[in-house]
Design a protein around this motif. Sequence first.
Motif, PDB file in Angstrom:
ATOM      1  N   ALA A 169      81.775  35.956 -37.324  1.00 39.62           N
ATOM      2  CA  ALA A 169      82.370  36.753 -36.248  1.00 39.62           C
ATOM      3  C   ALA A 169      83.811  36.337 -35.995  1.00 39.62           C
ATOM      4  O   ALA A 169      84.699  37.178 -35.811  1.00 39.62           O
ATOM      5  N   LEU A 170      84.071  35.015 -35.976  1.00 42.89           N
ATOM      6  CA  LEU A 170      85.440  34.541 -35.751  1.00 42.89           C
ATOM      7  C   LEU A 170      86.372  34.999 -36.866  1.00 42.89           C
ATOM      8  O   LEU A 170      87.586  35.151 -36.654  1.00 42.89           O
ATOM      9  N   ASP A 171      85.801  35.222 -38.049  1.00 42.24           N
ATOM     10  CA  ASP A 171      86.590  35.698 -39.183  1.00 42.24           C
ATOM     11  C   ASP A 171      86.773  37.209 -39.155  1.00 42.24           C
ATOM     12  O   ASP A 171      87.370  37.788 -40.064  1.00 42.24           O
ATOM     13  N   GLY A 172      86.219  37.865 -38.098  1.00 37.16           N
ATOM     14  CA  GLY A 172      86.368  39.310 -37.971  1.00 37.16           C
ATOM     15  C   GLY A 172      85.323  40.102 -38.702  1.00 37.16           C
ATOM     16  O   GLY A 172      85.445  41.330 -38.821  1.00 37.16           O
ATOM     17  N   GLY A 173      84.283  39.455 -39.192  1.00 44.62           N
ATOM     18  CA  GLY A 173      83.254  40.163 -39.946  1.00 44.62           C
ATOM     19  C   GLY A 173      82.126  40.659 -39.065  1.00 44.62           C
ATOM     20  O   GLY A 173      81.931  40.193 -37.940  1.00 44.62           O
ATOM     21  N   TRP A 174      81.364  41.621 -39.586  1.00 44.12           N
ATOM     22  CA  TRP A 174      80.209  42.159 -38.876  1.00 44.12           C
ATOM     23  C   TRP A 174      79.041  41.214 -39.080  1.00 44.12           C
ATOM     24  O   TRP A 174      78.716  40.834 -40.205  1.00 44.12           O
ATOM     25  N   VAL A 175      78.367  40.833 -37.984  1.00 40.38           N
ATOM     26  CA  VAL A 175      77.350  39.780 -38.049  1.00 40.38           C
ATOM     27  C   VAL A 175      75.966  40.314 -38.360  1.00 40.38           C
ATOM     28  O   VAL A 175      75.023  39.536 -38.502  1.00 40.38           O
ATOM     29  N   GLY A 176      75.800  41.612 -38.443  1.00 39.56           N
ATOM     30  CA  GLY A 176      74.498  42.168 -38.788  1.00 39.56           C
ATOM     31  C   GLY A 176      73.971  43.108 -37.740  1.00 39.56           C
ATOM     32  O   GLY A 176      74.472  43.186 -36.619  1.00 39.56           O
ATOM     33  N   GLY A 177      72.930  43.862 -38.104  1.00 39.62           N
ATOM     34  CA  GLY A 177      72.350  44.837 -37.199  1.00 39.62           C
ATOM     35  C   GLY A 177      72.945  46.215 -37.435  1.00 39.62           C
ATOM     36  O   GLY A 177      73.945  46.380 -38.150  1.00 39.62           O
ATOM     37  N   PRO A 178      72.334  47.257 -36.843  1.00 37.98           N
ATOM     38  CA  PRO A 178      72.851  48.613 -37.026  1.00 37.98           C
ATOM     39  C   PRO A 178      74.219  48.770 -36.376  1.00 37.98           C
ATOM     40  O   PRO A 178      74.482  48.199 -35.310  1.00 37.98           O
ATOM     41  N   PRO A 179      75.118  49.525 -36.978  1.00 39.70           N
ATOM     42  CA  PRO A 179      76.456  49.705 -36.400  1.00 39.70           C
ATOM     43  C   PRO A 179      76.415  50.648 -35.207  1.00 39.70           C
ATOM     44  O   PRO A 179      75.485  51.451 -35.063  1.00 39.70           O
ATOM     45  N   PRO A 180      77.386  50.571 -34.303  1.00 35.44           N
ATOM     46  CA  PRO A 180      77.448  51.528 -33.195  1.00 35.44           C
ATOM     47  C   PRO A 180      77.608  52.950 -33.724  1.00 35.44           C
ATOM     48  O   PRO A 180      78.055  53.169 -34.857  1.00 35.44           O
ATOM     49  N   TRP A 181      77.242  53.930 -32.877  1.00 34.46           N
ATOM     50  CA  TRP A 181      77.373  55.322 -33.275  1.00 34.46           C
ATOM     51  C   TRP A 181      78.833  55.644 -33.557  1.00 34.46           C
ATOM     52  O   TRP A 181      79.727  55.302 -32.795  1.00 34.46           O
ATOM     53  N   GLY A 182      79.069  56.286 -34.705  1.00 44.07           N
ATOM     54  CA  GLY A 182      80.431  56.628 -35.100  1.00 44.07           C
ATOM     55  C   GLY A 182      81.017  55.657 -36.096  1.00 44.07           C
ATOM     56  O   GLY A 182      82.145  55.863 -36.555  1.00 44.07           O
ATOM     57  N   GLY A 249      78.847  55.285 -23.893  1.00 41.62           N
ATOM     58  CA  GLY A 249      79.222  54.160 -23.044  1.00 41.62           C
ATOM     59  C   GLY A 249      79.384  52.855 -23.779  1.00 41.62           C
ATOM     60  O   GLY A 249      79.564  51.808 -23.141  1.00 41.62           O
ATOM     61  N   CYS A 250      79.325  52.863 -25.112  1.00 44.88           N
ATOM     62  CA  CYS A 250      79.407  51.607 -25.857  1.00 44.88           C
ATOM     63  C   CYS A 250      80.837  51.082 -25.869  1.00 44.88           C
ATOM     64  O   CYS A 250      81.820  51.834 -25.787  1.00 44.88           O
ATOM     65  N   SER A 251      80.968  49.766 -25.990  1.00 47.43           N
ATOM     66  CA  SER A 251      82.292  49.135 -25.941  1.00 47.43           C
ATOM     67  C   SER A 251      83.147  49.502 -27.144  1.00 47.43           C
ATOM     68  O   SER A 251      84.379  49.527 -27.051  1.00 47.43           O
ATOM     69  N   ALA A 252      82.524  49.789 -28.292  1.00 41.36           N
ATOM     70  CA  ALA A 252      83.308  50.165 -29.468  1.00 41.36           C
ATOM     71  C   ALA A 252      84.089  51.441 -29.209  1.00 41.36           C
ATOM     72  O   ALA A 252      85.268  51.557 -29.592  1.00 41.36           O
ATOM     73  N   LEU A 253      83.464  52.405 -28.541  1.00 41.57           N
ATOM     74  CA  LEU A 253      84.136  53.678 -28.274  1.00 41.57           C
ATOM     75  C   LEU A 253      85.135  53.549 -27.129  1.00 41.57           C
ATOM     76  O   LEU A 253      86.258  54.059 -27.205  1.00 41.57           O
ATOM     77  N   LEU A 254      84.741  52.865 -26.059  1.00 46.99           N
ATOM     78  CA  LEU A 254      85.581  52.842 -24.857  1.00 46.99           C
ATOM     79  C   LEU A 254      86.660  51.763 -24.911  1.00 46.99           C
ATOM     80  O   LEU A 254      87.782  52.002 -24.451  1.00 46.99           O
ATOM     81  N   GLN A 255      86.343  50.587 -25.444  1.00 48.89           N
ATOM     82  CA  GLN A 255      87.331  49.500 -25.465  1.00 48.89           C
ATOM     83  C   GLN A 255      87.881  49.198 -26.855  1.00 48.89           C
ATOM     84  O   GLN A 255      88.787  48.381 -26.996  1.00 48.89           O
ATOM     85  N   VAL A 285      82.633  36.294 -28.907  1.00 52.09           N
ATOM     86  CA  VAL A 285      83.673  36.731 -29.836  1.00 52.09           C
ATOM     87  C   VAL A 285      83.840  38.241 -29.679  1.00 52.09           C
ATOM     88  O   VAL A 285      82.858  38.989 -29.738  1.00 52.09           O
ATOM     89  N   PHE A 286      85.073  38.676 -29.463  1.00 52.44           N
ATOM     90  CA  PHE A 286      85.373  40.097 -29.296  1.00 52.44           C
ATOM     91  C   PHE A 286      85.998  40.600 -30.595  1.00 52.44           C
ATOM     92  O   PHE A 286      87.119  40.223 -30.956  1.00 52.44           O
ATOM     93  N   LEU A 287      85.244  41.436 -31.297  1.00 48.99           N
ATOM     94  CA  LEU A 287      85.676  41.932 -32.605  1.00 48.99           C
ATOM     95  C   LEU A 287      86.376  43.273 -32.440  1.00 48.99           C
ATOM     96  O   LEU A 287      85.751  44.249 -32.014  1.00 48.99           O
ATOM     97  N   PRO A 288      87.654  43.367 -32.752  1.00 47.22           N
ATOM     98  CA  PRO A 288      88.330  44.678 -32.675  1.00 47.22           C
ATOM     99  C   PRO A 288      87.829  45.610 -33.776  1.00 47.22           C
ATOM    100  O   PRO A 288      87.582  45.185 -34.903  1.00 47.22           O
ATOM    101  N   VAL A 289      87.661  46.886 -33.439  1.00 46.27           N
ATOM    102  CA  VAL A 289      87.240  47.898 -34.410  1.00 46.27           C
ATOM    103  C   VAL A 289      88.185  49.090 -34.301  1.00 46.27           C
ATOM    104  O   VAL A 289      88.842  49.284 -33.260  1.00 46.27           O
ATOM    105  N   PRO A 290      88.289  49.888 -35.340  1.00 48.60           N
ATOM    106  CA  PRO A 290      89.164  51.065 -35.272  1.00 48.60           C
ATOM    107  C   PRO A 290      88.712  52.008 -34.161  1.00 48.60           C
ATOM    108  O   PRO A 290      87.509  52.217 -33.950  1.00 48.60           O
ATOM    109  N   ARG A 291      89.653  52.579 -33.456  1.00 48.18           N
ATOM    110  CA  ARG A 291      89.326  53.485 -32.355  1.00 48.18           C
ATOM    111  C   ARG A 291      89.011  54.884 -32.875  1.00 48.18           C
ATOM    112  O   ARG A 291      89.740  55.432 -33.701  1.00 48.18           O
ATOM    113  N   ILE A 292      87.896  55.446 -32.370  1.00 51.98           N
ATOM    114  CA  ILE A 292      87.553  56.833 -32.689  1.00 51.98           C
ATOM    115  C   ILE A 292      88.342  57.787 -31.801  1.00 51.98           C
ATOM    116  O   ILE A 292      88.771  58.850 -32.236  1.00 51.98           O
TER     117      ILE A 292
END
Length: 656
Positions: A169-182, A249-255, A285-292
């Motif tokens: 996670a600190l390296d910016g990688g996805w730690v597992g599990g289904p991805p957020p919608w989108g 309402g997920c953080s990936a979409l809103l933040q 760890v707050f992982l930045p993701v591309p904004r939809i």
Amino acid sequence: MSKAIAMPASAANSGAASVRTVRAALMLRVSTREQVKGYGLGIQETAGRAFIDARPGWTYSPEHVYRDEGASGAAVVRPGMLRLERAARQGLVDVVVVHSLDRIGRTGRAFWAWVWALEDLGVGFVSVTQDIDTADESGRRRMQLYALAAEAERDLVRERTQGGRQHRALDGGWVGGPPPWGYAITKAGPRRSALVIDEVEAAVVRAAVGFIVDDSNNVSEAARRLNGLGLLTRSGRPWTASNLHRRLGCSALLQGEVVFRKPPGRTRNATRLNEDGVPLYGESVFLPVPRIITRERAEALVRSMHAGGRSTRAAAVGYPLTGRIAGTCGHRYVGSIKKDNGTRYYRCGGANNGKGGQTNCSDPLLTADDIEAVVWKRIELLLCDPRVRAALMQAESHRYPGDIEKQRERVSRFEASLKQKEEALAGAGAALIGVPGLDPALRDAAVRQFAEDARSTEALLQRAREVLADQEEAEASDESVVFRSLTAGSLPSTDIAAMAMVTALLDITVSPLGRVRKRSGVKCKVTAWHDRTGVKVPAEVSESDWPAVEDVVSAYFARSQFVRGAVDVRTQLNGALHRLRTGCLWDQLPERYGPWQAVKERQNNWFKKGFWPVLMETLNRRGAATPVRREPHVPPLKITASIVDGRSKPDTPSTL
């Protein structure tokens, strides 16, 4: 330990007359549903039965095979083990056979809670694959060593696993599990994955945001429009209001970020802390993701959803029937509250209900107070049956294993033993130095053994204290209060919290069998007054009683107004009293009382002028009064209930 278990090997082989019968029970457990469908349970049962068959004098029967299917080894309260403990309390089991000791529990707390609970009942454990039998001291010692070593190994594996996820996670990688919608998961290196925008799903997100922000639709309307366009969920199912609301309402979409190890105190899935308040496995760890959607668009979405007035989802404790009411569409009802007036109600999870039948579900809204009152009356009838109450108490007693008083004694013994071993360790070095001719290697080995004994006892003491703390917490819980009241033959009060505790003990399904006729207009103030004040509704006024009542009425109203209309006042008064006693709708008032509109007008006029309370006081002096009846705003219901054994499996079904 039972004497039947601890018999010498020579006695076991000296003839049929010398063999004592040992009643064995099989304990089987698998952690996942996939193992249930596979061969995990079957392998354990086959090996366990073969082991029992090979032991002279050992017997078992099918009713003493206890299964925990898909139960985590970290869980202490498990249905199969609860049934096993009850059998042991009834004196039906002498020894428990497990495939390996980790079937008892995979954590120290779960393992020792059950070992000590059955040990206090004189029941031991035998491991088929590890050659461990707790019938004697050496077997108990080996089990202790195994359990402590296994727990240390699990802690090490968990620390390494969690540490690896933290570094990823600190390296910016996805730690597992289904991805957020989108979003979708893509390889970002040999051993690293990352989140990227899934353009197909992102188009659905942007469409939903447009419906809400640009077209001023609420979430329910947006869900219907998506379904109408064939833009379905990831699983191919139609959108529901609650499902779409969660995705938007997920953080990936809103933040524009995903949080790994949520900060403490923000959600029930927050990162775990140690006793010092430090995260056990790493900081958030707050992982930045591309904004939809842009930040401005996300802020507009939040404002629009808030302005839409969507009812808030209810907590289960405030809505004890959440998940227990079955809608015709296949979804379950959930508790909600109207923000404008605070009214509690249940709505089907299949839609937002209503809207002229345009939603994907037309199940009606159900007023919470009314349907809870109906269901509670049925539950009271069920619990008044001594057989059902006894079965319920039997099924749920000792939900946390073990005897609390014996556990307190065990903690005291461990404390005394630890003190002795620490004193022995402190004096061992000096004492052994003075032994002439003692090999230093032997002296060091003896000191290490003293230290190891002290460490093992300290670890057992820690586990014993944890088990005792859990038992004391369970003993002091509100649910224990409910059980004590059931044991005494009394029922808890009908407040929401008490109802939630009682319904948690039952597997209840409520099926509406039709639609309720809705009352029109404002609520009846007279009915509300009787309900609020507790003033009972008097019986009908007979012709012989009427002259005395007429004098009271005449003191408040002029004679010219008092004797008017085609129906006499006594008949109209009796009609009003009939409606209050029966709870019928105004237009259902029997014809013998005359036009219902005239009866309603007379009642409301007397109440408005303050005469109704005076009249009720006068009439109630005769006795024979009954409480006001409010017709529940619920349809006919089919209510079925089963006793939940160990909060997992229904047992002893009955229809209310």
